[in-house]
Design a protein around this motif. Structure first.
Motif, short mmCIF file in Angstrom:
data_model
loop_
_atom_site.label_atom_id
_atom_site.label_comp_id
_atom_site.label_asym_id
_atom_site.label_seq_id
_atom_site.Cartn_x
_atom_site.Cartn_y
_atom_site.Cartn_z
N SER A 54 0.70 -1.07 0.06
CA SER A 54 0.04 -0.03 0.08
C SER A 54 0.94 1.18 -0.22
CB SER A 54 -0.95 0.13 1.17
OG SER A 54 -1.61 -1.10 1.25
N ILE A 77 3.74 1.24 4.88
CA ILE A 77 3.17 2.12 3.63
C ILE A 77 4.30 2.83 2.91
CG2 ILE A 77 1.66 3.91 3.01
CD1 ILE A 77 0.01 3.20 5.74
N TYR A 90 -3.94 7.78 -0.19
CA TYR A 90 -3.45 6.51 0.40
C TYR A 90 -4.18 5.37 -0.71
CZ TYR A 90 -3.74 2.25 3.03
OH TYR A 90 -3.74 0.98 3.39
N ASP A 92 -4.92 1.70 -1.06
CA ASP A 92 -4.61 0.43 -0.28
C ASP A 92 -4.58 -0.71 -1.21
OD1 ASP A 92 -5.44 -0.69 2.56
OD2 ASP A 92 -6.61 -2.02 1.14
N SER A 93 -3.91 -1.66 -0.90
CA SER A 93 -3.39 -2.54 -1.70
C SER A 93 -4.62 -3.50 -2.18
CB SER A 93 -2.32 -3.66 -1.39
OG SER A 93 -2.09 -4.65 -2.31
N ARG A 194 -11.05 2.53 3.37
CA ARG A 194 -10.29 2.06 4.64
C ARG A 194 -9.98 3.38 5.29
NH1 ARG A 194 -11.79 -2.22 3.20
NH2 ARG A 194 -10.41 -4.00 2.82
N ARG A 197 -7.04 3.80 7.88
CA ARG A 197 -5.68 3.74 7.56
C ARG A 197 -5.25 5.10 6.40
NH1 ARG A 197 -2.33 -0.56 7.93
NH2 ARG A 197 -1.35 -0.41 5.60
N HIS A 198 -6.34 5.38 5.76
CA HIS A 198 -6.45 6.63 4.96
C HIS A 198 -5.76 7.86 5.62
CE1 HIS A 198 -7.79 7.92 0.67
NE2 HIS A 198 -6.73 8.94 1.18
#
Length: 278
Positions: A54, A77, A90, A92-93, A194, A197-198
């Motif tokens: 990510s 990250i 961000y 995310d994978s 997400r 996490r973002h």
């Protein structure tokens, strides 16, 4: 896109590179190499890709102090910087599906809005095929955190949203890098949101996860479809739009991209540079 536009696209050589997994610096390097290939008379490129690991991609002029470097390092990250402007994203994978379109500049409209409308045609088509009621933003919503692309004020030229009773929620951001000889448009389609996490990738975002959710949505919120199926839909929409044949990178392109990733997109000189630095 009218019929003449479709005929013009089909008359040229386009390749579709199906979803690959690359680190952030390599993804940005491949975009640059695709532009060089198209400008040199090679195939125009449509590519779909995943960020592995990510990645937080910063806008061209974004201040590195807006990043929580400690969090990103602890969570694995990657941080890189795009050639395009705007705020950080961000990727995310799992939750992000990204694409790029690269073609010679003289084959695309000079007007920026018209160019976005043409190159976003297959993206809106993909959402339609997925039964996600997405459209270009028509009305703005005030910015909540400028360093984060998905929390900036909506822009009708390149932001794609899903309308709702509580206002539009962004589902895709798109940006262009316009060279003298080529145009690169890349974009991010959110499959799964997400928010924690973002937000955590940014320093002091002053926005909580619930507020983020009010502004951002993902494909899985509107369609019962796996990520694999969503990626295939995006690929097929892109391929049909340009009548593209399935293709791949040449060994020379990959070698140049790896060198570019190491020397540029993976370097602190590029990623941590401050606004105004050259």
């Amino acid at each position: 896109m009218d019929e003449s536009d479709g005929e013009a696209l089909a008359a040229r050589e386009w390749r579709l590179i199906r979803e690959e997994r690359w680190p952030g610096p390599m993804n940005m390097a491949l975009d640059e190499i695709a532009a060089e290939t198209a400008a040199a008379g090679g195939p125009r490129t449509l590519r779909v890709y995943r960020w592995e690991p990510s990645t937080l991609s910063l806008g061209y002029r974004q201040d590195p102090d807006t990043v929580d470097w400690g969090y990103c390092a602890a969570e694995g990250i990657t941080v890189t910087r795009r050639q395009t402007g705007g705020g950080g994203i961000y990727h995310d994978s799992h939750g992000d599906i990204s694409y790029t379109i690269a073609a010679p500049a003289d084959e695309l409209p000079g007007d920026l809005v018209e160019s976005y409308r043409r190159l976003c045609t297959p993206i809106l088509d993909a959402f339609d095929r997925l039964d996600v009621p997405a459209a270009f933003a028509e009305t703005g919503r005030p910015a909540l955190h400028d360093p984060a692309c998905y929390l900036r004020e909506l822009h009708p030229a390149h932001d794609v949203v899903v309308p709702g009773d509580d206002g539009p929620r962004k589902v895709s951001g798109n940006a262009q890098h316009r060279r003298t000889d080529a145009v690169v448009q890349h974009g991010s389609l959110t499959y799964a949101v997400r928010p924690e996490r973002h937000l955590a990738a940014f320093a002091d975002p002053s926005v909580d996860a619930a507020t983020f959710r009010e502004r951002v949505t993902g494909i899985e919120d509107h369609a019962d479809v796996t990520r694999t199926a969503a990626v295939s839909t995006v690929e097929e929409a892109l391929a049909e739009w340009a009548d593209a044949a399935e293709g791949s990178w040449t060994e020379d392109e990959l070698a140049r991209a790896r060198e570019r990733a190491n020397e540029k997109y993976g370097s602190d000189a590029w990623t941590r540079r401050r606004p105004g630095d050259r």
